[in-house]
Design a protein around this motif. Structure first.
Motif, PDB file in Angstrom:
ATOM      1  N   ALA A   1     -58.506 -54.723 -18.405  1.00 51.55           N
ATOM      2  CA  ALA A   1     -59.791 -54.193 -18.303  1.00 51.55           C
ATOM      3  C   ALA A   1     -60.084 -52.596 -18.131  1.00 51.55           C
ATOM      4  O   ALA A   1     -60.620 -51.829 -18.683  1.00 51.55           O
ATOM      5  CB  ALA A   1     -60.846 -54.741 -17.051  1.00 51.55           C
ATOM      6  N   VAL A   2     -58.983 -52.099 -17.294  1.00 54.24           N
ATOM      7  CA  VAL A   2     -58.601 -50.690 -17.153  1.00 54.24           C
ATOM      8  C   VAL A   2     -58.175 -50.169 -18.456  1.00 54.24           C
ATOM      9  O   VAL A   2     -58.716 -49.048 -18.839  1.00 54.24           O
ATOM     10  CB  VAL A   2     -57.811 -50.488 -16.101  1.00 54.24           C
ATOM     11  N   LEU A   3     -57.317 -50.638 -19.178  1.00 54.93           N
ATOM     12  CA  LEU A   3     -56.806 -50.267 -20.592  1.00 54.93           C
ATOM     13  C   LEU A   3     -57.874 -50.227 -21.488  1.00 54.93           C
ATOM     14  O   LEU A   3     -58.137 -49.320 -22.328  1.00 54.93           O
ATOM     15  CB  LEU A   3     -55.705 -51.006 -20.936  1.00 54.93           C
ATOM     16  N   ALA A   4     -58.924 -51.212 -21.533  1.00 52.90           N
ATOM     17  CA  ALA A   4     -59.875 -51.150 -22.356  1.00 52.90           C
ATOM     18  C   ALA A   4     -60.925 -50.082 -22.075  1.00 52.90           C
ATOM     19  O   ALA A   4     -61.482 -49.398 -22.975  1.00 52.90           O
ATOM     20  CB  ALA A   4     -60.618 -52.588 -22.333  1.00 52.90           C
ATOM     21  N   LEU A   5     -61.229 -49.829 -20.542  1.00 47.66           N
ATOM     22  CA  LEU A   5     -61.970 -48.711 -20.252  1.00 47.66           C
ATOM     23  C   LEU A   5     -61.377 -47.228 -20.663  1.00 47.66           C
ATOM     24  O   LEU A   5     -62.255 -46.295 -21.250  1.00 47.66           O
ATOM     25  CB  LEU A   5     -62.479 -48.788 -18.907  1.00 47.66           C
ATOM     26  N   ALA A   6     -60.040 -47.229 -20.656  1.00 46.39           N
ATOM     27  CA  ALA A   6     -59.278 -46.085 -20.895  1.00 46.39           C
ATOM     28  C   ALA A   6     -59.318 -45.802 -22.430  1.00 46.39           C
ATOM     29  O   ALA A   6     -59.523 -44.645 -22.907  1.00 46.39           O
ATOM     30  CB  ALA A   6     -57.985 -46.015 -20.149  1.00 46.39           C
ATOM     31  N   ALA A   7     -59.084 -46.936 -23.307  1.00 48.39           N
ATOM     32  CA  ALA A   7     -59.099 -46.662 -24.642  1.00 48.39           C
ATOM     33  C   ALA A   7     -60.497 -46.544 -25.005  1.00 48.39           C
ATOM     34  O   ALA A   7     -60.693 -45.502 -26.090  1.00 48.39           O
ATOM     35  CB  ALA A   7     -58.610 -47.943 -25.070  1.00 48.39           C
ATOM     36  N   GLY A   8     -61.505 -46.862 -24.551  1.00 47.82           N
ATOM     37  CA  GLY A   8     -62.949 -46.747 -25.087  1.00 47.82           C
ATOM     38  C   GLY A   8     -63.127 -45.188 -24.565  1.00 47.82           C
ATOM     39  O   GLY A   8     -64.020 -44.620 -25.350  1.00 47.82           O
TER      40      GLY A   8
ATOM     41  N   GLY B   1     -59.794 -50.152 -31.425  1.00 50.38           N
ATOM     42  CA  GLY B   1     -59.068 -51.518 -31.757  1.00 50.38           C
ATOM     43  C   GLY B   1     -58.560 -51.950 -30.521  1.00 50.38           C
ATOM     44  O   GLY B   1     -58.529 -53.140 -29.949  1.00 50.38           O
ATOM     45  N   LEU B   2     -57.766 -50.983 -29.660  1.00 52.07           N
ATOM     46  CA  LEU B   2     -57.226 -51.117 -28.324  1.00 52.07           C
ATOM     47  C   LEU B   2     -58.290 -51.690 -27.378  1.00 52.07           C
ATOM     48  O   LEU B   2     -58.049 -52.193 -26.609  1.00 52.07           O
ATOM     49  CB  LEU B   2     -56.199 -50.028 -27.971  1.00 52.07           C
ATOM     50  N   THR B   3     -59.306 -50.965 -27.540  1.00 53.81           N
ATOM     51  CA  THR B   3     -60.632 -51.085 -26.481  1.00 53.81           C
ATOM     52  C   THR B   3     -60.984 -52.770 -26.885  1.00 53.81           C
ATOM     53  O   THR B   3     -60.828 -53.540 -25.538  1.00 53.81           O
ATOM     54  CB  THR B   3     -61.822 -50.330 -26.798  1.00 53.81           C
ATOM     55  N   LEU B   4     -61.129 -53.341 -28.161  1.00 53.09           N
ATOM     56  CA  LEU B   4     -61.587 -54.495 -28.378  1.00 53.09           C
ATOM     57  C   LEU B   4     -60.350 -55.529 -27.689  1.00 53.09           C
ATOM     58  O   LEU B   4     -60.541 -56.780 -27.188  1.00 53.09           O
ATOM     59  CB  LEU B   4     -61.874 -54.833 -29.742  1.00 53.09           C
ATOM     60  N   LEU B   5     -58.954 -55.392 -28.323  1.00 52.10           N
ATOM     61  CA  LEU B   5     -57.766 -55.827 -27.836  1.00 52.10           C
ATOM     62  C   LEU B   5     -57.914 -56.121 -26.331  1.00 52.10           C
ATOM     63  O   LEU B   5     -57.692 -57.263 -26.060  1.00 52.10           O
ATOM     64  CB  LEU B   5     -56.675 -55.415 -28.528  1.00 52.10           C
ATOM     65  N   MET B   6     -57.917 -55.139 -25.575  1.00 48.68           N
ATOM     66  CA  MET B   6     -57.813 -55.154 -24.294  1.00 48.68           C
ATOM     67  C   MET B   6     -59.034 -55.903 -23.262  1.00 48.68           C
ATOM     68  O   MET B   6     -58.806 -56.812 -22.390  1.00 48.68           O
ATOM     69  CB  MET B   6     -57.743 -53.785 -23.595  1.00 48.68           C
ATOM     70  N   ALA B   7     -60.201 -55.967 -24.068  1.00 51.91           N
ATOM     71  CA  ALA B   7     -61.279 -56.603 -23.476  1.00 51.91           C
ATOM     72  C   ALA B   7     -61.095 -58.027 -23.547  1.00 51.91           C
ATOM     73  O   ALA B   7     -61.666 -58.623 -22.906  1.00 51.91           O
ATOM     74  CB  ALA B   7     -62.492 -55.827 -24.205  1.00 51.91           C
TER      75      ALA B   7
END
Length: 117
Positions: A100-107, A74-80
């Motif tokens: 984008a960095v937070l999306a990558l980290a959560a992913g 969910g966080l990955t999708l939200l941050m993307a």
């Protein structure tokens, strides 16, 4: 659960907690950010609540891997989506980089948790 996953979950929690609470409380900087992106304060509060739920889910994921994977996804999708919104509103790529960095980290957390199962 590996040490790396635990550390990543903790770091993501510590990043998302203050950001989500600031959005929910509609502090000045967050109201200005919402206005810049053409969002109402109410919508920004909803985003903050989703971030808070994701952050708490990451901590709960330390005890239950499926919860952590769901929260991280969910966080990955939200941050993307946040990165895309910044770029669509004419912000420079540098302004979209934190999301984008937070999306990558959560992913990465979600991927590592799935592989570790």
């Amino acid at each position: 659960m590996t040490t790396a996953q635990t550390v990543l979950a903790a770091v993501l929690f510590l990043v998302f907690l203050p950001l989500s609470l600031a959005k929910i409380a509609a502090v000045g900087v967050m109201r200005r950010a919402a206005a810049h992106l053409g969002m109402s304060p109410g919508l920004y509060r909803v985003i903050g609540a989703l971030e808070l739920a994701g952050a708490v889910g990451l901590l709960l994921g330390l005890a239950s891997a499926p919860v952590g994977v769901a929260a991280a996804t969910g966080l990955t999708l939200l941050m993307a989506a946040a990165a895309v919104v910044h770029l669509r509103h004419g912000d420079s790529p540098v302004r979209a980089l934190p999301a984008a960095v937070l999306a990558l980290a959560a992913g990465a957390y979600a991927g590592a948790a799935v592989v570790a199962r």
